[in-house]
Design a protein around this motif. Structure first.
Motif, PDB file in Angstrom:
ATOM      1  N   LEU A  71       0.771  -1.052   0.064  1.00  0.00           N
ATOM      2  CA  LEU A  71       0.014   0.287   0.015  1.00  0.00           C
ATOM      3  C   LEU A  71       0.910   0.913  -0.290  1.00  0.00           C
ATOM      4  CD1 LEU A  71      -2.898   1.037   0.121  1.00  0.00           C
ATOM      5  CD2 LEU A  71      -2.248   1.189   3.411  1.00  0.00           C
ATOM      6  N   ASP A  72       0.815   2.360  -0.592  1.00  0.00           N
ATOM      7  CA  ASP A  72       1.441   3.425  -0.942  1.00  0.00           C
ATOM      8  C   ASP A  72       0.124   4.207  -0.481  1.00  0.00           C
ATOM      9  OD1 ASP A  72       3.307   5.432  -1.172  1.00  0.00           O
ATOM     10  OD2 ASP A  72       1.867   6.274  -2.978  1.00  0.00           O
ATOM     11  N   ILE A  73       0.559   5.610   0.906  1.00  0.00           N
ATOM     12  CA  ILE A  73      -0.331   6.578   1.154  1.00  0.00           C
ATOM     13  C   ILE A  73       0.009   8.004   1.086  1.00  0.00           C
ATOM     14  CG2 ILE A  73      -0.872   4.405   3.233  1.00  0.00           C
ATOM     15  CD1 ILE A  73       1.071   6.588   4.746  1.00  0.00           C
ATOM     16  N   GLY A  74      -0.783   8.447   0.304  1.00  0.00           N
ATOM     17  CA  GLY A  74      -0.243   9.807  -0.211  1.00  0.00           C
ATOM     18  C   GLY A  74      -0.342   9.957  -1.107  1.00  0.00           C
ATOM     19  N   CYS A  75      -0.732   8.420  -2.087  1.00  0.00           N
ATOM     20  CA  CYS A  75      -0.593   8.259  -4.154  1.00  0.00           C
ATOM     21  C   CYS A  75      -0.878   9.229  -4.346  1.00  0.00           C
ATOM     22  CB  CYS A  75      -1.028   6.314  -3.705  1.00  0.00           C
ATOM     23  SG  CYS A  75      -2.629   6.781  -4.060  1.00  0.00           S
ATOM     24  N   TYR A  76      -1.727  10.204  -4.609  1.00  0.00           N
ATOM     25  CA  TYR A  76      -2.142  10.840  -5.505  1.00  0.00           C
ATOM     26  C   TYR A  76      -0.737  11.553  -6.096  1.00  0.00           C
ATOM     27  CZ  TYR A  76      -3.704  14.719  -8.328  1.00  0.00           C
ATOM     28  OH  TYR A  76      -4.268  15.597  -9.373  1.00  0.00           O
ATOM     29  N   ALA A  77      -0.276  11.481  -7.221  1.00  0.00           N
ATOM     30  CA  ALA A  77       0.957  12.283  -8.158  1.00  0.00           C
ATOM     31  C   ALA A  77       1.914  10.998  -7.338  1.00  0.00           C
ATOM     32  CB  ALA A  77       1.165  13.201  -8.086  1.00  0.00           C
ATOM     33  N   SER A  78       2.284  10.218  -6.558  1.00  0.00           N
ATOM     34  CA  SER A  78       3.626   9.776  -6.269  1.00  0.00           C
ATOM     35  C   SER A  78       3.921   8.798  -6.998  1.00  0.00           C
ATOM     36  CB  SER A  78       2.621   9.008  -4.766  1.00  0.00           C
ATOM     37  OG  SER A  78       3.444   7.728  -4.797  1.00  0.00           O
ATOM     38  N   GLU A  79       5.122   8.961  -7.902  1.00  0.00           N
ATOM     39  CA  GLU A  79       5.964   8.723  -8.343  1.00  0.00           C
ATOM     40  C   GLU A  79       5.743   7.124  -7.639  1.00  0.00           C
ATOM     41  OE1 GLU A  79      10.317   8.278 -10.540  1.00  0.00           O
ATOM     42  OE2 GLU A  79      10.049   9.342  -8.811  1.00  0.00           O
ATOM     43  N   ILE A  80       6.450   7.090  -6.721  1.00  0.00           N
ATOM     44  CA  ILE A  80       7.047   5.729  -5.943  1.00  0.00           C
ATOM     45  C   ILE A  80       5.749   3.986  -6.436  1.00  0.00           C
ATOM     46  CG2 ILE A  80       5.470   5.913  -4.215  1.00  0.00           C
ATOM     47  CD1 ILE A  80       8.868   4.473  -4.152  1.00  0.00           C
ATOM     48  N   ILE A  81       4.146   4.576  -6.478  1.00  0.00           N
ATOM     49  CA  ILE A  81       3.402   3.593  -6.914  1.00  0.00           C
ATOM     50  C   ILE A  81       3.469   2.879  -8.272  1.00  0.00           C
ATOM     51  CG2 ILE A  81       1.676   4.724  -7.189  1.00  0.00           C
ATOM     52  CD1 ILE A  81       0.509   2.525  -5.956  1.00  0.00           C
ATOM     53  N   VAL A  82       3.934   3.911  -8.936  1.00  0.00           N
ATOM     54  CA  VAL A  82       4.223   3.068 -10.273  1.00  0.00           C
ATOM     55  C   VAL A  82       5.114   3.022 -10.770  1.00  0.00           C
ATOM     56  CG1 VAL A  82       3.925   4.719 -13.223  1.00  0.00           C
ATOM     57  CG2 VAL A  82       2.502   5.559 -11.066  1.00  0.00           C
ATOM     58  N   ALA A  83       5.761   2.997 -10.146  1.00  0.00           N
ATOM     59  CA  ALA A  83       7.682   2.513 -10.243  1.00  0.00           C
ATOM     60  C   ALA A  83       7.980   1.325  -9.351  1.00  0.00           C
ATOM     61  CB  ALA A  83       8.678   3.576  -9.626  1.00  0.00           C
ATOM     62  N   LEU A  84       7.048   0.557  -8.659  1.00  0.00           N
ATOM     63  CA  LEU A  84       6.486  -0.265  -8.095  1.00  0.00           C
ATOM     64  C   LEU A  84       6.170  -1.111  -9.253  1.00  0.00           C
ATOM     65  CD1 LEU A  84       5.198   0.463  -4.508  1.00  0.00           C
ATOM     66  CD2 LEU A  84       7.569  -1.097  -5.071  1.00  0.00           C
ATOM     67  N   HIS A  85       4.958  -0.945  -9.663  1.00  0.00           N
ATOM     68  CA  HIS A  85       4.002  -1.559 -11.082  1.00  0.00           C
ATOM     69  C   HIS A  85       5.221  -1.982 -12.478  1.00  0.00           C
ATOM     70  CE1 HIS A  85       0.823  -3.288 -13.938  1.00  0.00           C
ATOM     71  NE2 HIS A  85       1.597  -1.905 -14.097  1.00  0.00           N
ATOM     72  N   LYS A  86       6.700  -1.290 -12.111  1.00  0.00           N
ATOM     73  CA  LYS A  86       7.363  -1.551 -13.193  1.00  0.00           C
ATOM     74  C   LYS A  86       7.811  -1.882 -12.813  1.00  0.00           C
ATOM     75  CE  LYS A  86       7.874   3.148 -16.031  1.00  0.00           C
ATOM     76  NZ  LYS A  86       8.493   3.938 -16.511  1.00  0.00           N
ATOM     77  N   GLN A  87       8.449  -2.578 -11.023  1.00  0.00           N
ATOM     78  CA  GLN A  87       9.764  -3.207 -10.877  1.00  0.00           C
ATOM     79  C   GLN A  87       8.914  -4.366 -11.492  1.00  0.00           C
ATOM     80  OE1 GLN A  87      10.383  -2.143  -6.950  1.00  0.00           O
ATOM     81  NE2 GLN A  87      12.578  -2.421  -6.906  1.00  0.00           N
ATOM     82  N   GLY A  88       7.929  -4.364 -10.735  1.00  0.00           N
ATOM     83  CA  GLY A  88       7.052  -5.898 -11.502  1.00  0.00           C
ATOM     84  C   GLY A  88       5.982  -6.122 -10.144  1.00  0.00           C
ATOM     85  N   TYR A  89       5.413  -5.679  -9.363  1.00  0.00           N
ATOM     86  CA  TYR A  89       5.190  -6.312  -8.146  1.00  0.00           C
ATOM     87  C   TYR A  89       3.416  -6.124  -8.694  1.00  0.00           C
ATOM     88  CZ  TYR A  89       8.740  -5.189  -4.385  1.00  0.00           C
ATOM     89  OH  TYR A  89       9.718  -5.608  -4.352  1.00  0.00           O
ATOM     90  N   ILE A  90       2.625  -7.101  -8.211  1.00  0.00           N
ATOM     91  CA  ILE A  90       1.605  -7.078  -8.879  1.00  0.00           C
ATOM     92  C   ILE A  90       0.150  -6.560  -7.950  1.00  0.00           C
ATOM     93  CG2 ILE A  90       2.464  -8.758 -10.468  1.00  0.00           C
ATOM     94  CD1 ILE A  90       1.614 -10.994  -8.866  1.00  0.00           C
TER      95      ILE A  90
END
Length: 234
Positions: A71-90
């Motif tokens: 879970l990413d909290i405060g995720c609006y405009a957050s790079e981390i959650i999209v980067a995690l998707h790129k990293q392969g987290y499903i």
């Protein structure tokens, strides 16, 4: 706990994110197109947050399986959650109160939930890891935050947070961001936070190294740096 030492670390971290194909901030050209009204959508992330984003991605890669729920909290405009998707987290979720959350990328792959991250609808022990990039210093409420993080984390799970920091106390009275009070954590603030976390079954991972001599960050008329910390749910 780690502390950002200088601006060079920010530049090096961004280059590493680019090398690993995990960078999600827009190119200068896309910024120009946005200003001209040719490009729309959410502007993800911030160059200045490169160091803590990379630290978080590296920690998760070493400690959390790609199928584990995050879970990413405060995720609006957050790079981390999209980067995690790129990293392969499903198994990714994001929580934020911003009504434009539906405009975030990867809507079909990431579970975005419009909610107050201190009072979420998620089940107990729903996540192996929770990330928070430059979020907790806004409207900081240690007990409400730690209670919810402890509730949401599985035993052995991690709460990973970056935050504005300077060893000595910096007065931010009357300064607000996003309509909330702003806290630049001091060494003493972090120590109290760590002690309070233990009351909720969250133990800091690694050493406590709060010293810094450089102020690579300037915002709101204040000069400071960033701190980065990891807690493990016992």
């Amino acid at each position: 706990m780690k502390v950002l030492k200088n601006k060079l670390q920010i530049e090096q971290a961004r280059q590493e994110l680019i090398r690993k194909r995990l960078s999600c901030i827009e190119s200068p050209m896309m910024g120009v197109l946005r200003k001209l009204g040719i490009h729309s959508g959410i502007k993800l992330g911030d160059q200045i947050k490169s160091w803590d984003v990379l630290e978080t991605l590296n920690f998760l890669e070493q400690n959390v399986h790609k199928s584990d729920p995050i879970l990413d909290i405060g995720c609006y405009a957050s790079e981390i959650i999209v980067a995690l998707h790129k990293q392969g987290y499903i198994n990714l979720s994001g929580a934020d109160l911003n009504p434009d959350l539906e405009l975030m990328p990867e809507q079909g792959s990431i579970n975005y939930v419009n909610t107050d991250f201190m009072h979420t609808p998620f089940a107990d022990e729903a996540f192996k890891a929770i990330t928070s990039i430059s979020v907790i210093e806004h409207g900081f409420n240690a007990d409400a935050l730690l209670k919810e993080m402890s509730r949401l984390l599985q035993p052995g799970g991690y709460f990973i947070a970056s935050f504005d920091y300077w060893p000595e106390k910096i007065d931010t009275t009357g300064i607000k961001f996003f309509g909330m009070d702003w806290l630049i954590f001091s060494r003493q603030d972090v120590s109290h936070f760590v002690e309070r976390a233990e009351q909720y079954g969250l133990k800091m991972v690694g050493d406590f190294s709060p010293e810094s001599q450089d102020t690579p960050i300037e915002c709101g008329g204040k000069e400071y740096t960033f701190g980065w910390i990891v807690f493990e749910k016992l």
